[in-house]
Design an enzyme around this catalytic site. Structure first.
Site, short mmCIF file in Angstrom:
data_model
loop_
_atom_site.label_atom_id
_atom_site.label_comp_id
_atom_site.label_asym_id
_atom_site.label_seq_id
_atom_site.Cartn_x
_atom_site.Cartn_y
_atom_site.Cartn_z
N ASN A 26 36.99 32.24 40.08
CA ASN A 26 38.03 31.98 41.07
C ASN A 26 37.57 32.53 42.41
O ASN A 26 37.13 33.68 42.50
CB ASN A 26 39.34 32.65 40.65
CG ASN A 26 39.93 32.03 39.39
OD1 ASN A 26 39.85 30.82 39.19
ND2 ASN A 26 40.49 32.85 38.52
N HIS A 37 33.38 37.95 39.89
CA HIS A 37 33.37 38.06 38.43
C HIS A 37 33.39 36.66 37.82
O HIS A 37 33.97 35.74 38.37
CB HIS A 37 34.55 38.88 37.91
CG HIS A 37 35.88 38.47 38.47
ND1 HIS A 37 36.28 38.82 39.74
CD2 HIS A 37 36.89 37.73 37.95
CE1 HIS A 37 37.49 38.32 39.97
NE2 HIS A 37 37.88 37.64 38.90
N HIS A 91 34.66 34.69 34.55
CA HIS A 91 35.46 34.69 33.33
C HIS A 91 34.71 33.86 32.29
O HIS A 91 34.22 32.76 32.59
CB HIS A 91 36.81 34.00 33.55
CG HIS A 91 37.73 34.65 34.53
ND1 HIS A 91 38.81 35.41 34.13
CD2 HIS A 91 37.76 34.63 35.88
CE1 HIS A 91 39.47 35.83 35.21
NE2 HIS A 91 38.86 35.36 36.28
P1 AMP Z 1 40.87 36.79 38.99
O1 AMP Z 1 42.33 36.46 38.95
O2 AMP Z 1 39.96 35.60 38.83
O3 AMP Z 1 40.52 37.63 40.20
O4 AMP Z 1 40.60 37.67 37.70
C1 AMP Z 1 40.85 39.03 37.65
C2 AMP Z 1 40.98 39.38 36.20
O5 AMP Z 1 40.83 40.79 36.06
C3 AMP Z 1 42.33 39.03 35.59
O6 AMP Z 1 42.14 38.11 34.52
C4 AMP Z 1 42.88 40.38 35.11
O7 AMP Z 1 43.57 40.27 33.89
C5 AMP Z 1 41.61 41.20 34.97
N1 AMP Z 1 41.78 42.63 35.07
C6 AMP Z 1 42.46 43.31 36.02
N2 AMP Z 1 42.39 44.62 35.79
C7 AMP Z 1 41.62 44.79 34.69
C8 AMP Z 1 41.17 45.92 33.93
N3 AMP Z 1 41.49 47.18 34.27
N4 AMP Z 1 40.40 45.69 32.84
C9 AMP Z 1 40.08 44.44 32.48
N5 AMP Z 1 40.47 43.33 33.15
C10 AMP Z 1 41.23 43.50 34.23
#
Ligand code: AMP
Length: 115
Positions: free
Chosen positions: A88, A101, A103
């Site tokens: 994203n 990141h 996914h």
């Molecule tokens: P995005 O919305 O593409 O920026 O993805 C961010 C992702 O990070 C989301 O799917 C969240 O659930 C995940 N996320 C946020 N905090 C944490 C955490 N402490 N550990 C693992 N995943 C996380």
């Protein structure tokens, strides 16, 4: 460098927030998403702070390729034969953490197009 990276992923990289790393090497780490959207939902992040794909440049081409190869390796290690890799980019596209990141999502049928 992660010192000035105040995102949640910067904190994970510095071990200020605990998470179970399922993979790490000199360039990246991977861990399970806190709010999984499928039976397998892994995040692969570079150690280098790149805020989003929009901020990446030619000097990071090898790193970006490495992240994708790690994503595929981890998907296969989780037993997946089909999966989705998602990056994203920008808040309107759903990016909430401004540390690049990937996914890796799988383990259930995935619809297309995404919402
Ligand atoms: P995005 O919305 O593409 O920026 O993805 C961010 C992702 O990070 C989301 O799917 C969240 O659930 C995940 N996320 C946020 N905090 C944490 C955490 N402490 N550990 C693992 N995943 C996380």
């Amino acid at each position: 460098m992660t010192e000035n990276n105040q995102t949640v992923f910067g904190k994970i990289l510095r071990d200020e927030i605990k998470t179970d790393r399922i993979y790490e090497d000199e360039h990246c780490i991977a861990f399970k998403d806190l709010q999984p959207q499928a039976p397998v939902h892994i995040l692969v992040i570079p150690r280098l702070h790149i805020a989003s794909l929009s901020e990446a440049d030619e000097n990071q081409a090898l790193l970006l390729g490495h992240l994708l190869l790690v994503a595929a390796k981890l998907a296969k290690m989780q037993g997946l034969i089909a999966w989705r890799t998602v990056i994203n980019t920008g808040a309107e596209a759903g990016q909430t953490v401004f540390h690049l990141h990937i996914h890796v999502i799988g383990g259930r049928p995935l619809l297309w197009p995404p919402g």
